[in-house]
Design an enzyme around this catalytic site. Sequence first.
Site, PDB file in Angstrom:
ATOM      1  N   LYS A  22      53.849  16.450  11.833  1.00 23.82           N
ATOM      2  CA  LYS A  22      54.675  15.266  12.140  1.00 23.82           C
ATOM      3  C   LYS A  22      54.069  14.500  13.313  1.00 23.82           C
ATOM      4  CE  LYS A  22      58.365  15.819  14.881  1.00 23.82           C
ATOM      5  NZ  LYS A  22      58.461  15.005  16.108  1.00 23.82           N
ATOM      6  N   ASN A  23      53.680  15.216  14.352  1.00 25.07           N
ATOM      7  CA  ASN A  23      53.236  14.557  15.584  1.00 25.07           C
ATOM      8  C   ASN A  23      51.826  13.992  15.508  1.00 25.07           C
ATOM      9  OD1 ASN A  23      55.723  15.104  16.551  1.00 25.07           O
ATOM     10  ND2 ASN A  23      55.121  16.760  17.915  1.00 25.07           N
ATOM     11  N   ARG A  93      62.010   7.862  19.185  1.00 27.73           N
ATOM     12  CA  ARG A  93      61.301   7.454  20.403  1.00 27.73           C
ATOM     13  C   ARG A  93      59.843   7.140  20.128  1.00 27.73           C
ATOM     14  NH1 ARG A  93      59.877   9.777  23.687  1.00 27.73           N
ATOM     15  NH2 ARG A  93      60.332   8.520  25.512  1.00 27.73           N
ATOM     16  N   CYS A 117      66.334  11.331  25.502  1.00 30.97           N
ATOM     17  CA  CYS A 117      66.887  12.095  24.374  1.00 30.97           C
ATOM     18  C   CYS A 117      67.434  13.387  24.964  1.00 30.97           C
ATOM     19  CB  CYS A 117      65.801  12.352  23.338  1.00 30.97           C
ATOM     20  SG  CYS A 117      64.643  13.592  23.848  1.00 30.97           S
ATOM     21  N   ARG A 122      62.390  11.148  29.423  1.00 31.09           N
ATOM     22  CA  ARG A 122      61.237  10.730  28.610  1.00 31.09           C
ATOM     23  C   ARG A 122      60.822   9.280  28.882  1.00 31.09           C
ATOM     24  NH1 ARG A 122      61.527  13.648  23.127  1.00 31.09           N
ATOM     25  NH2 ARG A 122      59.295  13.206  23.118  1.00 31.09           N
ATOM     26  N   VAL A 124      58.392   5.979  29.753  1.00 25.85           N
ATOM     27  CA  VAL A 124      57.114   5.537  29.185  1.00 25.85           C
ATOM     28  C   VAL A 124      56.308   4.772  30.234  1.00 25.85           C
ATOM     29  CG1 VAL A 124      57.872   5.525  26.775  1.00 25.85           C
ATOM     30  CG2 VAL A 124      58.243   3.478  28.205  1.00 25.85           C
ATOM     31  N   ASP A 125      56.556   5.089  31.497  1.00 28.39           N
ATOM     32  CA  ASP A 125      55.879   4.355  32.586  1.00 28.39           C
ATOM     33  C   ASP A 125      54.349   4.456  32.505  1.00 28.39           C
ATOM     34  OD1 ASP A 125      56.821   7.125  33.324  1.00 28.39           O
ATOM     35  OD2 ASP A 125      55.359   6.811  34.923  1.00 28.39           O
ATOM     36  N   GLN A 126      53.847   5.580  32.046  1.00 29.38           N
ATOM     37  CA  GLN A 126      52.379   5.731  31.964  1.00 29.38           C
ATOM     38  C   GLN A 126      51.797   4.839  30.866  1.00 29.38           C
ATOM     39  OE1 GLN A 126      50.640   7.667  34.252  1.00 29.38           O
ATOM     40  NE2 GLN A 126      52.693   7.572  35.155  1.00 29.38           N
ATOM     41  N   ASP A 307      56.807  22.756  22.400  1.00 28.08           N
ATOM     42  CA  ASP A 307      57.517  22.669  21.117  1.00 28.08           C
ATOM     43  C   ASP A 307      57.704  24.025  20.453  1.00 28.08           C
ATOM     44  OD1 ASP A 307      56.058  19.485  20.074  1.00 28.08           O
ATOM     45  OD2 ASP A 307      57.583  20.023  21.546  1.00 28.08           O
ATOM     46  N   ILE A 329      57.388  21.293  30.961  1.00 21.89           N
ATOM     47  CA  ILE A 329      57.117  19.940  30.445  1.00 21.89           C
ATOM     48  C   ILE A 329      58.360  19.060  30.464  1.00 21.89           C
ATOM     49  CG2 ILE A 329      56.255  18.589  28.483  1.00 21.89           C
ATOM     50  CD1 ILE A 329      54.112  20.382  29.701  1.00 21.89           C
ATOM     51  N   ARG A 399      64.164  16.000  10.871  1.00 18.98           N
ATOM     52  CA  ARG A 399      63.166  15.085  11.463  1.00 18.98           C
ATOM     53  C   ARG A 399      61.794  15.755  11.528  1.00 18.98           C
ATOM     54  NH1 ARG A 399      65.156  12.232  16.814  1.00 18.98           N
ATOM     55  NH2 ARG A 399      63.042  11.444  16.526  1.00 18.98           N
TER      56      ARG A 399
HETATM   57  C1  EPZ Z   1      55.013  14.371  22.262  1.00 14.52           C
HETATM   58  O1  EPZ Z   1      56.077  13.695  22.897  1.00 14.52           O
HETATM   59  C2  EPZ Z   1      55.619  15.060  21.049  1.00 14.52           C
HETATM   60  N1  EPZ Z   1      56.183  14.053  20.146  1.00 14.52           N
HETATM   61  C3  EPZ Z   1      56.716  16.037  21.508  1.00 14.52           C
HETATM   62  O2  EPZ Z   1      57.186  16.716  20.351  1.00 14.52           O
HETATM   63  C4  EPZ Z   1      56.090  17.060  22.453  1.00 14.52           C
HETATM   64  O3  EPZ Z   1      57.097  17.913  22.938  1.00 14.52           O
HETATM   65  C5  EPZ Z   1      55.424  16.339  23.628  1.00 14.52           C
HETATM   66  O4  EPZ Z   1      54.456  15.377  23.125  1.00 14.52           O
HETATM   67  C6  EPZ Z   1      54.697  17.290  24.563  1.00 14.52           C
HETATM   68  O5  EPZ Z   1      53.740  18.016  23.851  1.00 14.52           O
HETATM   69  C7  EPZ Z   1      55.348  13.356  19.355  1.00 14.52           C
HETATM   70  O6  EPZ Z   1      54.136  13.512  19.390  1.00 14.52           O
HETATM   71  C8  EPZ Z   1      55.991  12.348  18.436  1.00 14.52           C
HETATM   72  P1  EPZ Z   1      54.658  13.422  26.597  1.00 14.52           P
HETATM   73  P2  EPZ Z   1      55.744  12.637  24.088  1.00 14.52           P
HETATM   74  O7  EPZ Z   1      54.461  11.963  26.829  1.00 14.52           O
HETATM   75  O8  EPZ Z   1      54.450  11.966  23.817  1.00 14.52           O
HETATM   76  C9  EPZ Z   1      56.530  12.805  30.924  1.00 14.52           C
HETATM   77  C10 EPZ Z   1      58.768  17.627  18.903  1.00 14.52           C
HETATM   78  O9  EPZ Z   1      59.628  18.507  19.051  1.00 14.52           O
HETATM   79  N2  EPZ Z   1      56.117  11.393  30.790  1.00 14.52           N
HETATM   80  O10 EPZ Z   1      53.460  14.294  26.445  1.00 14.52           O
HETATM   81  O11 EPZ Z   1      56.943  11.793  24.289  1.00 14.52           O
HETATM   82  C11 EPZ Z   1      57.635  13.180  29.941  1.00 14.52           C
HETATM   83  O12 EPZ Z   1      58.895  12.857  30.467  1.00 14.52           O
HETATM   84  C12 EPZ Z   1      58.568  16.587  19.978  1.00 14.52           C
HETATM   85  O13 EPZ Z   1      58.008  17.524  17.906  1.00 14.52           O
HETATM   86  C13 EPZ Z   1      56.347  10.519  31.841  1.00 14.52           C
HETATM   87  O14 EPZ Z   1      56.897  10.889  32.867  1.00 14.52           O
HETATM   88  O15 EPZ Z   1      55.597  13.626  25.320  1.00 14.52           O
HETATM   89  C14 EPZ Z   1      57.430  14.681  29.810  1.00 14.52           C
HETATM   90  O16 EPZ Z   1      58.056  15.309  30.913  1.00 14.52           O
HETATM   91  C15 EPZ Z   1      59.532  16.776  21.151  1.00 14.52           C
HETATM   92  N3  EPZ Z   1      55.951   9.219  31.715  1.00 14.52           N
HETATM   93  C16 EPZ Z   1      55.914  14.852  29.939  1.00 14.52           C
HETATM   94  O17 EPZ Z   1      55.443  13.641  30.564  1.00 14.52           O
HETATM   95  C17 EPZ Z   1      55.324   8.764  30.570  1.00 14.52           C
HETATM   96  O18 EPZ Z   1      54.973   7.557  30.521  1.00 14.52           O
HETATM   97  C18 EPZ Z   1      55.187  15.031  28.613  1.00 14.52           C
HETATM   98  O19 EPZ Z   1      55.616  13.983  27.760  1.00 14.52           O
HETATM   99  C19 EPZ Z   1      55.097   9.676  29.507  1.00 14.52           C
HETATM  100  C20 EPZ Z   1      55.493  10.982  29.643  1.00 14.52           C
END
Ligand code: EPZ
Length: 420
Positions: A22-23, A93, A117, A122, A124-126, A307, A329, A399
């Site tokens: 999925k991811n 998201r 969520c 979560r 998206v500042d980065q 995950d 995480i 999902r």
């Molecule tokens: C992806 O989410 C996956 N989803 C998630 O899978 C997975 O848990 C996660 O990566 C971590 O491996 C998809 O790929 C669709 P991140 P993502 O940005 O990209 C913080 C599942 O169950 N962060 O790597 O949203 C964030 O809050 C789902 O399949 C910021 O602070 O995760 C988190 O603490 C759940 N600012 C950490 O980084 C940002 O701009 C990692 O988030 C972006 C992220």
Amino acid sequence: MDKLRIIGNGPLNGEIKISGAKNAALPLMCAGLLTADTLYLRNVPMLADVKTTQKLLQGMGVRVFTDNISEFEINGSAVNNTCAPYDLVKTMRASILVLGPTLARFGEAQVSLPGGCAIGSRPVDQHLKGLETMGAEIVIEHGYVKAKAPGGKLKGARVVMDMVTVGGTENLLMAATLAEGTTILDNCAVEPEVVDLAECLVKMGAKIQGIGTATMVVEGVDKLHGCEHSVVPDRIEAGTFLCAVAMTGGKVVLRHAAPKTMDAVLDKLVEAGAVIEAGDDWISIDMRQRPKAVNIRTVPHPGFPTDMQAQFMAVNAVAEGSSRVVETIFENRFMHIPELNRMGADISAEGNTAVVNGVARLSGATVMATDLRASACLVIAGLVAEGETTVERLYHLDRGYEHIERKLSAVGAKIERITA
Ligand code: EPZ
């Protein structure tokens, strides 16, 4: 709303075919926005989030055709709308992943800010910081990210992400492929799904060095062309089924899997007492004893994946001994604990650390899922619990898991979907 009814039963035995990840499928579909040609995707899982992404792209004018089994044709030649609306983004998201490709190809994009969520805020500042470093002008208005690239083109730049972010790396990587000049992305995520996207982008004509490492160097090109790509197997679905067998005992072979993307999970299963064998595209697990308790700490790939945290907590819940599970995480990814405790588990959590005292037996109960992986954890707990377990709010599970009840019942689980 659909429910799953599960009767605790004996060992699982047989074979399960793993679906595409999925991811990986979600960003790969969004990559279709980067070209006027056709992107042919195979091994795509037919999941709710994939259907949502299809709707999102079609709403932007992307032509999307699917056999509704595992193949998609995505053609971005007629995109006539650069907006991703709130009503779709609020359900998924990952819709934010249209921002980078849309901005890079069309010079503008409006994407509803994804809310938090269940598992965390979560932000998206980065994603936004990286695009601004590449020259984008971004304002947040009425809950929307409104982005413009001056002169219609992003500029190559050096972007250092503050933390490892999968989605942030994917959004910025897609944006960089069409930027003017060279972009250096530092502190990248190296998850297999990021690698799969990068490999597909290279097939589309992108110039990317350092795939699979923390630093990727992208030389922008004028345009990308279509290609054919098969989605990498889902390591989290595979890990979920391996955890199920670690709990029930038995011998199961996973086909169409990608063991090379699962070292940390396979190592932990061996530590718990499983006999694991693997080839290029298959994994077998033979579990002849009660699992031993195993400490877990979730970290970015190649470490133990967040995950898989809930699913392994279910294994620890019935293991011999006590274990500690640390979630580094997400800030709120322990919501499966109260539900497991209602099934007789003995788990206590403080901050991001849970202590799990293994119990000999769980007892079936009606439990409620709160997020995708918590749902999976409750399903596999139900496989070993005494009596009947009913897992409600299945929309979370749907999902991320394709026909989970069919795959589990094919190896001996007593599980059925009740459509309300
Ligand atoms: C992806 O989410 C996956 N989803 C998630 O899978 C997975 O848990 C996660 O990566 C971590 O491996 C998809 O790929 C669709 P991140 P993502 O940005 O990209 C913080 C599942 O169950 N962060 O790597 O949203 C964030 O809050 C789902 O399949 C910021 O602070 O995760 C988190 O603490 C759940 N600012 C950490 O980084 C940002 O701009 C990692 O988030 C972006 C992220």
